[in-house]
Design a protein around this motif. Sequence first.
Motif, short mmCIF file in Angstrom:
data_model
loop_
_atom_site.label_atom_id
_atom_site.label_comp_id
_atom_site.label_asym_id
_atom_site.label_seq_id
_atom_site.Cartn_x
_atom_site.Cartn_y
_atom_site.Cartn_z
N MET A 174 -3.22 4.81 10.55
CA MET A 174 -3.00 4.29 9.21
C MET A 174 -2.14 5.29 8.44
O MET A 174 -2.51 6.45 8.31
N ALA A 175 -1.01 4.85 7.97
CA ALA A 175 -0.11 5.73 7.21
C ALA A 175 -0.59 5.86 5.77
O ALA A 175 -1.37 5.05 5.28
N VAL A 176 -0.14 6.90 5.11
CA VAL A 176 -0.44 7.12 3.70
C VAL A 176 0.87 7.09 2.94
O VAL A 176 1.77 7.89 3.20
N ASP A 177 0.98 6.15 2.00
CA ASP A 177 2.19 6.01 1.20
C ASP A 177 2.44 7.30 0.41
O ASP A 177 1.50 7.92 -0.10
N ASP A 178 3.69 7.71 0.31
CA ASP A 178 4.04 8.94 -0.40
C ASP A 178 3.57 8.93 -1.85
O ASP A 178 3.26 9.97 -2.42
N LYS A 214 -6.24 1.89 -1.98
CA LYS A 214 -6.70 0.84 -1.07
C LYS A 214 -5.81 0.80 0.16
O LYS A 214 -4.68 1.29 0.14
N ILE A 215 -6.35 0.22 1.20
CA ILE A 215 -5.57 0.03 2.43
C ILE A 215 -4.87 -1.32 2.33
O ILE A 215 -5.51 -2.35 2.11
N GLU A 216 -3.57 -1.28 2.48
CA GLU A 216 -2.77 -2.50 2.55
C GLU A 216 -2.64 -2.82 4.04
O GLU A 216 -1.86 -2.21 4.75
N GLU A 217 -3.47 -3.77 4.49
CA GLU A 217 -3.56 -4.04 5.93
C GLU A 217 -2.25 -4.51 6.54
O GLU A 217 -1.90 -4.11 7.65
N LYS A 218 -1.51 -5.35 5.84
CA LYS A 218 -0.26 -5.88 6.40
C LYS A 218 0.76 -4.76 6.61
O LYS A 218 1.51 -4.77 7.58
N GLN A 219 0.79 -3.80 5.69
CA GLN A 219 1.72 -2.68 5.80
C GLN A 219 1.14 -1.52 6.61
O GLN A 219 1.82 -0.55 6.89
N LYS A 220 -0.17 -1.62 6.91
CA LYS A 220 -0.88 -0.58 7.65
C LYS A 220 -0.75 0.79 6.98
O LYS A 220 -0.40 1.79 7.62
#
Length: 111
Positions: A1-5, A26-32
């Motif tokens: 799971m990546a972490v958005d900058d 939150k986790i955006e599942e579609k964008q992982k």
Amino acid sequence: MAVDDECKLKFLELKAKRTYRFIVFKIEEKQKQVIVEKLGEPGQSYDDFTASLPADECRYAVSPDTSRVRNKMIYASSKDRFKRELDGIQVELQATDASEMGLDVIKSRAS
């Protein structure tokens, strides 16, 4: 799971400048990836924070018992990587119910 900058950026702003009272991720599942969902303004209260948490979904702050098992598993498995990305977290609180994240609990953990 990546972490958005943006997660790291907003966290650093909160940590260094006290720009926000709280941040809900939150986790955006579609964008992982983990994203910023809500930024608490400096004047907002603990009640504003708890009101921003959904009753039936997970966030990085609470994992209610009414959430789907799959949802809980995704958050639990992504937590350590997310924490590593936000350098400087000193206190971790995992709550599965609103009673486990009362202001008294937060204060006792932070002191």
